[in-house]
Design a protein around this motif. Sequence first.
Motif, short mmCIF file in Angstrom:
data_model
loop_
_atom_site.label_atom_id
_atom_site.label_comp_id
_atom_site.label_asym_id
_atom_site.label_seq_id
_atom_site.Cartn_x
_atom_site.Cartn_y
_atom_site.Cartn_z
N ARG A 101 0.75 -1.33 0.17
CA ARG A 101 -0.05 0.05 0.05
C ARG A 101 0.61 1.19 0.10
O ARG A 101 0.63 2.27 -0.72
CB ARG A 101 -0.91 -0.05 1.24
CG ARG A 101 -1.98 -0.83 1.20
CD ARG A 101 -2.98 -0.97 2.38
NE ARG A 101 -3.76 -1.91 2.52
CZ ARG A 101 -3.52 -3.20 3.16
NH1 ARG A 101 -2.69 -3.19 4.02
NH2 ARG A 101 -4.43 -4.08 3.29
N SER A 105 1.02 3.94 -2.83
CA SER A 105 0.45 5.12 -2.69
C SER A 105 1.43 6.24 -3.19
O SER A 105 1.17 7.31 -3.37
CB SER A 105 0.38 5.43 -1.10
OG SER A 105 -1.05 4.28 -0.87
N GLN A 108 1.34 6.72 -6.73
CA GLN A 108 0.04 7.13 -7.16
C GLN A 108 0.07 8.89 -6.78
O GLN A 108 -0.20 9.70 -7.62
CB GLN A 108 -1.36 6.86 -6.30
CG GLN A 108 -2.28 7.50 -6.55
CD GLN A 108 -3.83 6.96 -5.57
OE1 GLN A 108 -3.79 5.64 -5.52
NE2 GLN A 108 -4.35 7.77 -5.15
N ASP A 109 0.57 9.24 -5.54
CA ASP A 109 0.46 10.52 -5.26
C ASP A 109 1.44 11.37 -5.76
O ASP A 109 1.69 12.53 -6.30
CB ASP A 109 0.51 10.75 -3.64
CG ASP A 109 -0.78 11.10 -3.17
OD1 ASP A 109 -2.00 10.86 -3.76
OD2 ASP A 109 -0.97 11.45 -2.23
N LEU A 133 0.24 12.05 2.33
CA LEU A 133 -0.53 11.24 1.44
C LEU A 133 -1.81 11.73 1.38
O LEU A 133 -2.52 11.73 2.44
CB LEU A 133 -0.45 9.85 1.57
CG LEU A 133 1.13 9.17 1.24
CD1 LEU A 133 1.12 7.61 1.72
CD2 LEU A 133 1.23 9.05 -0.29
N SER A 134 -2.49 11.70 0.03
CA SER A 134 -3.83 12.30 -0.03
C SER A 134 -4.58 10.97 0.53
O SER A 134 -4.41 9.74 0.43
CB SER A 134 -4.25 12.61 -1.30
OG SER A 134 -3.99 11.52 -2.39
N ASP A 136 -7.16 9.19 -0.89
CA ASP A 136 -7.65 8.48 -2.01
C ASP A 136 -6.44 7.32 -2.11
O ASP A 136 -6.81 6.57 -3.03
CB ASP A 136 -8.06 9.10 -3.05
CG ASP A 136 -7.07 10.11 -3.98
OD1 ASP A 136 -5.88 10.16 -3.38
OD2 ASP A 136 -7.13 9.89 -5.07
N THR A 137 -5.24 7.29 -1.47
CA THR A 137 -4.24 6.54 -1.79
C THR A 137 -4.67 5.24 -1.12
O THR A 137 -5.51 5.18 -0.15
CB THR A 137 -2.84 6.93 -1.20
OG1 THR A 137 -2.91 7.22 0.17
CG2 THR A 137 -2.64 8.15 -2.12
N LYS A 141 -6.71 4.99 2.69
CA LYS A 141 -7.90 4.23 2.68
C LYS A 141 -8.09 3.34 3.80
O LYS A 141 -8.87 3.22 4.43
CB LYS A 141 -8.32 3.65 1.39
CG LYS A 141 -8.71 4.77 0.40
CD LYS A 141 -9.16 3.94 -1.13
CE LYS A 141 -9.45 4.85 -2.34
NZ LYS A 141 -9.84 4.20 -3.35
#
Length: 192
Positions: A101, A105, A108-109, A133-134, A136-137, A141
Amino acid sequence: MSILTKRHEPDTLTFNGVTVRVNTSFDTILRVLELQQDKLFDDAEKLYITLEMLIDDHQKLNLKKWEEISAVVNQALALLSRKTADADSAPVIDFNIDAERIYASFLQDYDIDLSEQQGRMTWQKFIALLNTLSDDTPLMKAVGYRVMEIPPETKGKERERLMKLKRHYELPTQRKEREQAILAYMERLKKE
């Protein structure tokens, strides 16, 4: 000193007048944390291995006693603890369980491939990015479900869905706490 104003200079420590570089790359620190959980090694072995992992040229320090090794390792770890978030709160991230994760993440970010950053990204930078981290990562989550308090007014299928997600993402320590709470509740019911 702020991460924004500190020049990128290697972290060092001085012991008995000798200064050595401390390896604060995020992957080294993660390996040190992993080592502490390893039951294969006793405490003395873990201490010496940690010294070797954190300080490449530790021979320069001419350490003769375990107390000296312990003092140097503690001094090196103190460099990191000043740069790490609040350690008093209950853990909501497990670097081993959440490794995929975290990796996903960061991609993604930040479009950062952590495997390419090994030996390069410092622990301080890693933690700064991890902490921002945002939502929605994949990691955030999972953390969101771990810390979520399900409102009492949530009923039926929605409550069931949220409970299932909380159980799916919970850490072993959280699972143990939940199971202990259930057992304690059952014991109280027996007494009534």
